[in-house]
Design a protein around this motif. Structure first.
Motif, mmCIF file in Angstrom:
data_model
loop_
_atom_site.group_PDB
_atom_site.id
_atom_site.type_symbol
_atom_site.label_atom_id
_atom_site.label_comp_id
_atom_site.label_asym_id
_atom_site.label_seq_id
_atom_site.Cartn_x
_atom_site.Cartn_y
_atom_site.Cartn_z
ATOM 1 N N ALA A 71 0.855 -1.194 0.000
ATOM 2 C CA ALA A 71 0.000 0.000 0.000
ATOM 3 C C ALA A 71 0.883 1.234 0.000
ATOM 4 O O ALA A 71 1.825 1.345 0.795
ATOM 5 C CB ALA A 71 -0.915 0.010 1.216
ATOM 6 N N VAL A 72 0.588 2.164 -0.915
ATOM 7 C CA VAL A 72 1.387 3.376 -1.111
ATOM 8 C C VAL A 72 0.435 4.557 -1.270
ATOM 9 O O VAL A 72 -0.657 4.409 -1.823
ATOM 10 C CB VAL A 72 2.285 3.232 -2.365
ATOM 11 N N PHE A 73 0.851 5.727 -0.785
ATOM 12 C CA PHE A 73 0.009 6.916 -0.961
ATOM 13 C C PHE A 73 0.850 8.148 -1.234
ATOM 14 O O PHE A 73 2.067 8.156 -1.065
ATOM 15 C CB PHE A 73 -0.884 7.122 0.275
ATOM 16 N N GLU A 74 0.180 9.212 -1.627
ATOM 17 C CA GLU A 74 0.771 10.530 -1.793
ATOM 18 C C GLU A 74 -0.073 11.544 -1.025
ATOM 19 O O GLU A 74 -1.234 11.272 -0.673
ATOM 20 C CB GLU A 74 0.842 10.941 -3.268
ATOM 21 N N GLY A 75 0.490 12.716 -0.775
ATOM 22 C CA GLY A 75 -0.246 13.816 -0.166
ATOM 23 C C GLY A 75 0.112 15.097 -0.890
ATOM 24 O O GLY A 75 1.293 15.430 -1.019
ATOM 25 N N MET A 76 -0.888 15.804 -1.384
ATOM 26 C CA MET A 76 -0.642 17.018 -2.147
ATOM 27 C C MET A 76 -1.819 17.969 -1.976
ATOM 28 O O MET A 76 -2.794 17.638 -1.287
ATOM 29 C CB MET A 76 -0.405 16.687 -3.627
ATOM 30 N N LYS A 77 -1.732 19.161 -2.582
ATOM 31 C CA LYS A 77 -2.769 20.165 -2.348
ATOM 32 C C LYS A 77 -3.144 20.916 -3.614
ATOM 33 O O LYS A 77 -2.341 21.055 -4.544
ATOM 34 C CB LYS A 77 -2.307 21.182 -1.298
ATOM 35 N N ALA A 78 -4.396 21.408 -3.597
ATOM 36 C CA ALA A 78 -4.881 22.340 -4.619
ATOM 37 C C ALA A 78 -5.415 23.576 -3.908
ATOM 38 O O ALA A 78 -5.814 23.514 -2.742
ATOM 39 C CB ALA A 78 -5.970 21.695 -5.474
ATOM 40 N N PHE A 79 -5.423 24.701 -4.623
ATOM 41 C CA PHE A 79 -5.793 25.982 -4.038
ATOM 42 C C PHE A 79 -6.588 26.815 -5.039
ATOM 43 O O PHE A 79 -6.434 26.657 -6.251
ATOM 44 C CB PHE A 79 -4.547 26.807 -3.669
ATOM 45 N N TRP A 80 -7.391 27.724 -4.505
ATOM 46 C CA TRP A 80 -7.912 28.801 -5.342
ATOM 47 C C TRP A 80 -6.810 29.836 -5.514
ATOM 48 O O TRP A 80 -6.147 30.213 -4.549
ATOM 49 C CB TRP A 80 -9.119 29.473 -4.694
ATOM 50 N N THR A 81 -6.584 30.302 -6.719
ATOM 51 C CA THR A 81 -5.599 31.358 -6.961
ATOM 52 C C THR A 81 -6.251 32.719 -6.805
ATOM 53 O O THR A 81 -7.473 32.842 -6.699
ATOM 54 C CB THR A 81 -5.006 31.232 -8.374
ATOM 55 N N SER A 82 -5.433 33.753 -6.804
ATOM 56 C CA SER A 82 -5.956 35.110 -6.627
ATOM 57 C C SER A 82 -6.855 35.536 -7.775
ATOM 58 O O SER A 82 -7.695 36.422 -7.611
ATOM 59 C CB SER A 82 -4.791 36.106 -6.483
#
Length: 358
Positions: A71-82
């Protein structure tokens, strides 16, 4: 960088759960967005990813990942830009690290194009779940596990690749109190420390629990041979400012190649900061804290970006780390990184993957 995806089949939820979310009180990982990506690897090939409603899955008690840990995972993010578009930060780099982890665990790699297109389609569909408050983000969890049901010890033939998302608030943890671990080992060179596999985290729980019972927040892990050199802090990379130089342990197979670590090192060069990636001994940090040569210590990772360290316990002695003021490197680089992700500063390294919102 902006890329448009090909079509991915979508099964929409009959009723969104978004009204259940208290966006003013977002606990990390408490709320999961309406949809998820699911793709199967079987018969020696990847099958088409599909977006389906988030929910429970039928699994066999004999599923190989439950018994032998594939079992393998990643962690990342998305954002609203200005400018009110969506930014997924460094998805290609995350895809590459995900595949290195999969390779170490004898699991089939996910084609980078499929990885990024799946992210794009899923986040675009659930964009209303992306929080808008200052410092908040959409946490993205791609993961993969052995799905084949069999009790024999073997490399699985059937795997599931899934992506789920969660709205999260700005990271507000107080500065860390750390205990140098000189008995237990998180990983060893030649092992799986560089991979984001589930077992690395489970194996760290017990010594971390002991440290917390002693009044510390996290562990400063040391090498498995001598407990002399620093590896990581908790599940983050660690950095120090020593005599004006940014110093961090050199990568090896026991240390995670953090995306935030790489980003901060790159920005440090842009900011004219001298950098050293090398072995960092506990003795050096102890002497530096006592003499004043160590002026900053902080962890780096997706969740916190920068996590200040207030104290390090070395051989039973509590040594205070100077408080990070407005002019500290860690706060300046954190602000610069945030400005790049929000579109307030130029993305000269092409880290931002922009989804235009019509």
């Amino acid at each position: 960088m902006t890329t448009l995806t090909t079509s991915i089949p979508v099964q929409r939820v009959s009723k969104s759960r978004i009204k259940e979310v208290d966006f003013n009180n977002l606990e990390f990982g408490k709320y999961i967005a309406d949809h998820m990506i699911v793709a199967d690897f079987k018969d020696g090939k990847w099958h088409e990813p599909t977006i389906v409603p988030y929910g429970d899955m039928l699994m066999s008690p004999a599923m190989l990942s439950l018994h032998y840990g594939q079992a393998v995972f990643e962690g990342m993010k998305a954002f609203w830009t200005s400018d009110k578009n969506i930014n997924i930060f460094r998805p290609a780099r995350h895809a590459q690290r995900f595949n290195r982890s999969l390779n170490r665990m004898c699991m089939p790699e996910v084609p980078e194009e499929m990885f990024v297109q799946s992210l794009h389609a899923l986040i675009e569909l659930d964009k209303d779940w992306i929080p808008t408050s200052e410092g908040s983000s959409f946490y993205i969890r791609p993961f993969m596990f052995a799905y084949e049901a069999r009790l024999g010890v073997k490399v699985a033939d059937h795997f599931k690749f899934i992506i789920i998302n969660s709205p999260v608030a700005a990271y507000q943890a107080k500065p860390y109190r750390l205990k140098v671990e000189d008995h237990y080992v998180r990983t060893a060179e030649g092992g799986t420390g560089f991979a984001k596999c589930a077992g690395n985290y489970g194996g760290a729980f017990y010594p971390t629990q002991i440290a917390r019972e002693e009044g510390f927040d996290q562990i400063l892990w040391t090498d498995h041979k001598e407990h002399k050199y620093i590896d990581e802090v908790g599940m983050m990379n660690v950095m120090f400012v020593i005599n004006g130089t940014l110093v961090t342990p050199q990568l090896n197979t026991a240390i995670l190649d953090g995306i935030t670590r790489d980003t901060i090192l790159t920005l440090a060069k842009d900011m004219g900061m001298k950098i050293e990636e090398r072995r960092v001994s506990i003795d050096e940090i102890e002497a530096g804290l006592k003499s004043g040569a160590v002026t900053e210590a902080f962890g780096t990772g997706t969740a916190a970006v920068v996590a200040p360290i207030a104290l390090i316990n070395i051989k039973g002695q509590d040594l205070a780390v100077p408080e990070a003021g407005p002019s500290s490197f860690q706060l300046r680089v954190k602000e610069k990184l945030n400005n790049i992700r929000m579109g307030k500063e130029a993305d000269t390294h092409q880290w931002n993957y922009i989804i235009p919102v019509r």
